[in-house]
Design a protein around this motif. Structure first.
Motif, PDB file in Angstrom:
ATOM      1  N   ILE A  37      11.622 -10.135 -25.064  1.00  0.00           N
ATOM      2  CA  ILE A  37      11.121 -11.510 -25.028  1.00  0.00           C
ATOM      3  C   ILE A  37      10.082 -11.730 -26.122  1.00  0.00           C
ATOM      4  O   ILE A  37      10.074 -12.753 -26.807  1.00  0.00           O
ATOM      5  CB  ILE A  37      10.522 -11.819 -23.640  1.00  0.00           C
ATOM      6  N   GLU A  38       9.191 -10.734 -26.291  1.00  0.00           N
ATOM      7  CA  GLU A  38       8.167 -10.856 -27.321  1.00  0.00           C
ATOM      8  C   GLU A  38       8.796 -10.876 -28.720  1.00  0.00           C
ATOM      9  O   GLU A  38       8.330 -11.581 -29.613  1.00  0.00           O
ATOM     10  CB  GLU A  38       7.173  -9.693 -27.190  1.00  0.00           C
ATOM     11  N   TRP A  39       9.846 -10.097 -28.908  1.00  0.00           N
ATOM     12  CA  TRP A  39      10.551 -10.103 -30.197  1.00  0.00           C
ATOM     13  C   TRP A  39      11.202 -11.458 -30.458  1.00  0.00           C
ATOM     14  O   TRP A  39      11.104 -12.007 -31.560  1.00  0.00           O
ATOM     15  CB  TRP A  39      11.621  -9.004 -30.192  1.00  0.00           C
ATOM     16  N   ALA A  40      11.843 -12.016 -29.432  1.00  0.00           N
ATOM     17  CA  ALA A  40      12.542 -13.288 -29.614  1.00  0.00           C
ATOM     18  C   ALA A  40      11.576 -14.461 -29.771  1.00  0.00           C
ATOM     19  O   ALA A  40      11.842 -15.394 -30.542  1.00  0.00           O
ATOM     20  CB  ALA A  40      13.479 -13.538 -28.427  1.00  0.00           C
ATOM     21  N   TRP A  41      10.452 -14.435 -29.054  1.00  0.00           N
ATOM     22  CA  TRP A  41       9.536 -15.581 -29.038  1.00  0.00           C
ATOM     23  C   TRP A  41       8.422 -15.452 -30.074  1.00  0.00           C
ATOM     24  O   TRP A  41       8.168 -16.363 -30.857  1.00  0.00           O
ATOM     25  CB  TRP A  41       8.937 -15.742 -27.638  1.00  0.00           C
ATOM     26  N   LEU A  42       7.764 -14.276 -30.081  1.00  0.00           N
ATOM     27  CA  LEU A  42       6.606 -14.102 -30.942  1.00  0.00           C
ATOM     28  C   LEU A  42       6.930 -13.396 -32.252  1.00  0.00           C
ATOM     29  O   LEU A  42       6.052 -13.242 -33.102  1.00  0.00           O
ATOM     30  CB  LEU A  42       5.514 -13.320 -30.189  1.00  0.00           C
ATOM     31  N   GLY A  43       8.169 -12.950 -32.401  1.00  0.00           N
ATOM     32  CA  GLY A  43       8.565 -12.317 -33.655  1.00  0.00           C
ATOM     33  C   GLY A  43       8.076 -10.893 -33.807  1.00  0.00           C
ATOM     34  O   GLY A  43       8.070 -10.357 -34.915  1.00  0.00           O
ATOM     35  N   THR A  44       7.662 -10.254 -32.714  1.00  0.00           N
ATOM     36  CA  THR A  44       7.221  -8.857 -32.763  1.00  0.00           C
ATOM     37  C   THR A  44       8.441  -7.946 -32.920  1.00  0.00           C
ATOM     38  O   THR A  44       9.283  -7.861 -32.036  1.00  0.00           O
ATOM     39  CB  THR A  44       6.455  -8.485 -31.480  1.00  0.00           C
ATOM     40  N   ARG A  45       8.530  -7.271 -34.041  1.00  0.00           N
ATOM     41  CA  ARG A  45       9.717  -6.467 -34.330  1.00  0.00           C
ATOM     42  C   ARG A  45       9.657  -5.122 -33.618  1.00  0.00           C
ATOM     43  O   ARG A  45       8.592  -4.528 -33.430  1.00  0.00           O
ATOM     44  CB  ARG A  45       9.848  -6.257 -35.834  1.00  0.00           C
ATOM     45  N   LEU A  46      10.825  -4.642 -33.216  1.00  0.00           N
ATOM     46  CA  LEU A  46      10.935  -3.351 -32.557  1.00  0.00           C
ATOM     47  C   LEU A  46      11.320  -2.282 -33.564  1.00  0.00           C
ATOM     48  O   LEU A  46      12.225  -2.472 -34.383  1.00  0.00           O
ATOM     49  CB  LEU A  46      11.989  -3.409 -31.448  1.00  0.00           C
ATOM     50  N   SER A  47      10.630  -1.139 -33.483  1.00  0.00           N
ATOM     51  CA  SER A  47      10.979  -0.018 -34.342  1.00  0.00           C
ATOM     52  C   SER A  47      12.198   0.702 -33.782  1.00  0.00           C
ATOM     53  O   SER A  47      12.552   0.518 -32.606  1.00  0.00           O
ATOM     54  CB  SER A  47       9.798   0.953 -34.434  1.00  0.00           C
ATOM     55  N   PRO A  48      12.857   1.529 -34.581  1.00  0.00           N
ATOM     56  CA  PRO A  48      13.995   2.300 -34.060  1.00  0.00           C
ATOM     57  C   PRO A  48      13.618   3.162 -32.856  1.00  0.00           C
ATOM     58  O   PRO A  48      14.402   3.300 -31.916  1.00  0.00           O
ATOM     59  CB  PRO A  48      14.417   3.164 -35.254  1.00  0.00           C
ATOM     60  N   MET A  49      12.418   3.741 -32.868  1.00  0.00           N
ATOM     61  CA  MET A  49      11.989   4.563 -31.732  1.00  0.00           C
ATOM     62  C   MET A  49      11.811   3.725 -30.482  1.00  0.00           C
ATOM     63  O   MET A  49      12.185   4.147 -29.379  1.00  0.00           O
ATOM     64  CB  MET A  49      10.684   5.288 -32.079  1.00  0.00           C
ATOM     65  N   GLN A  50      11.250   2.519 -30.629  1.00  0.00           N
ATOM     66  CA  GLN A  50      11.095   1.632 -29.480  1.00  0.00           C
ATOM     67  C   GLN A  50      12.445   1.218 -28.918  1.00  0.00           C
ATOM     68  O   GLN A  50      12.632   1.154 -27.701  1.00  0.00           O
ATOM     69  CB  GLN A  50      10.283   0.403 -29.876  1.00  0.00           C
ATOM     70  N   SER A  51      13.397   0.946 -29.813  1.00  0.00           N
ATOM     71  CA  SER A  51      14.745   0.597 -29.357  1.00  0.00           C
ATOM     72  C   SER A  51      15.389   1.765 -28.623  1.00  0.00           C
ATOM     73  O   SER A  51      16.063   1.578 -27.600  1.00  0.00           O
ATOM     74  CB  SER A  51      15.605   0.178 -30.554  1.00  0.00           C
ATOM     75  N   LEU A  52      15.180   2.980 -29.136  1.00  0.00           N
ATOM     76  CA  LEU A  52      15.718   4.171 -28.484  1.00  0.00           C
ATOM     77  C   LEU A  52      15.120   4.355 -27.098  1.00  0.00           C
ATOM     78  O   LEU A  52      15.825   4.690 -26.136  1.00  0.00           O
ATOM     79  CB  LEU A  52      15.443   5.403 -29.347  1.00  0.00           C
ATOM     80  N   CYS A  53      13.816   4.103 -26.962  1.00  0.00           N
ATOM     81  CA  CYS A  53      13.161   4.199 -25.654  1.00  0.00           C
ATOM     82  C   CYS A  53      13.727   3.157 -24.694  1.00  0.00           C
ATOM     83  O   CYS A  53      13.913   3.426 -23.503  1.00  0.00           O
ATOM     84  CB  CYS A  53      11.653   4.012 -25.802  1.00  0.00           C
TER      85      CYS A  53
END
Length: 304
Positions: free
Chosen positions: A103-119
């Motif tokens: 939600i934060e990525w879609a609304w506030l533009g906070t990008r996810l790192s590959p490690m965060q996506s893996l988690c």
């Protein structure tokens, strides 16, 4: 670290108390009265020592409470009788983290790192593994599927409410306002009270329209007394003292240490459910819970 561990234990006790009170009163009534208890206690703090309704971002905190304490907790109390406290706690506490990140990525533009996506993938995989039906479970698949659906909604509510709270704190900082955790919790719980009142009023209206039995009925005084104890415990352990301990931990300890500790809540629930409910999780459930919690810890540690 001690306040964070206290918060995790209180959150674990809260989910057990929520399950017990929901069995005695019904989902909507148990949730409503639990919120009422929290409103009264948090209101004493906010109006006595905090900012009350002030701070300049009341509407945003109120909206956060509508989403988190309102829609999220309504769904939680509907998931509890279908999944039980152990799986409900696992879904909501673990899925809320990747949902909030998305939600934060879609609304506030906070990008996810590959490690965060893996988690995030690890969390989803662990929850899915823990939710696999076990041989000794007798609950029909329809009720279990409904519980999973309500659990997902509850996690979305908690994640969305967290993002709105972060936005509120950021806006308050821009305005030069300092809002303590008790005041923020109070402003949020007011939004939750509005939402949880709707199904409570609807359930009360439906009950009043039903034909009354000839013989005196209703819940016996012993049942109401037992329910009141669980409701008060739930209100204290969750949104009142539990949140206070959580805010105390964040005030004295870096978030990178606090969040991984409170993320262990689903694991701490397991001995509670074994003690109170006789619920012994299977190997897949334990492995999935551990994987999901490790995913949440990894996600919090990799979030700046």
């Amino acid at each position: 670290m001690l306040p964070a561990f206290i918060a995790a234990c209180l959150f674990s006790a809260s989910i057990i108390a929520a399950d017990r009170s929901a069995r005695l009163l019904g989902s909507h009534a148990a949730n409503f009265w639990r919120v009422v208890v929290a409103v009264l206690l948090l209101g004493l703090w906010a109006h006595g020592f905090g900012r009350g309704l002030g701070g300049g971002v009341f509407l945003l905190f109120f909206l956060s409470g509508c989403v988190g304490f309102g829609f999220g907790d309504v769904a939680l109390f509907l998931a509890l009788p279908r999944l039980g406290p152990r799986l409900s706690a696992l879904m909501i506490n673990c899925l809320a983290a990747p949902f909030a990140a998305a939600i934060e990525w879609a609304w506030l533009g906070t990008r996810l790192s590959p490690m965060q996506s893996l988690c995030g993938v690890l969390i989803l995989s662990g929850v899915a593994l823990a939710l696999l039906p076990e041989r000794r479970q007798s609950a029909p698949w329809g009720a279990r599927a409904a519980g999973i659906g309500f659990g997902i909604i509850a996690a979305l509510g908690q994640g969305g409410g967290a993002v709105l709270s972060r936005k509120a704190y950021a806006l308050a900082a821009d305005l030069g306002e300092q809002i303590d955790g008790g005041t923020a919790a109070y402003q949020r719980i007011l939004g939750g009270l509005v939402i949880v009142s709707i199904p409570m009023l609807w359930a009360t209206l439906r009950q009043s329209l039903k034909p009354r039995p000839a013989a005196p009925g209703g819940r016996c005084p012993d049942t109401r007394s037992a329910a009141a104890k669980w409701v008060i415990l739930n209100g204290l352990a969750g949104p009142t003292v539990g949140v206070a301990a959580y805010q105390w931990a964040l005030k004295t300890t870096p978030a990178g240490i606090v969040l991984p500790i409170t993320a262990t809540t689903p694991l701490l629930v397991i001995p509670f459910t074994y003690w109170f409910e006789g619920d012994r999780p299977g190997v897949y459930s334990l492995a999935g819970a551990l994987a999901a919690v490790l995913g949440v810890i990894g996600l919090t540690l990799t979030t700046g």
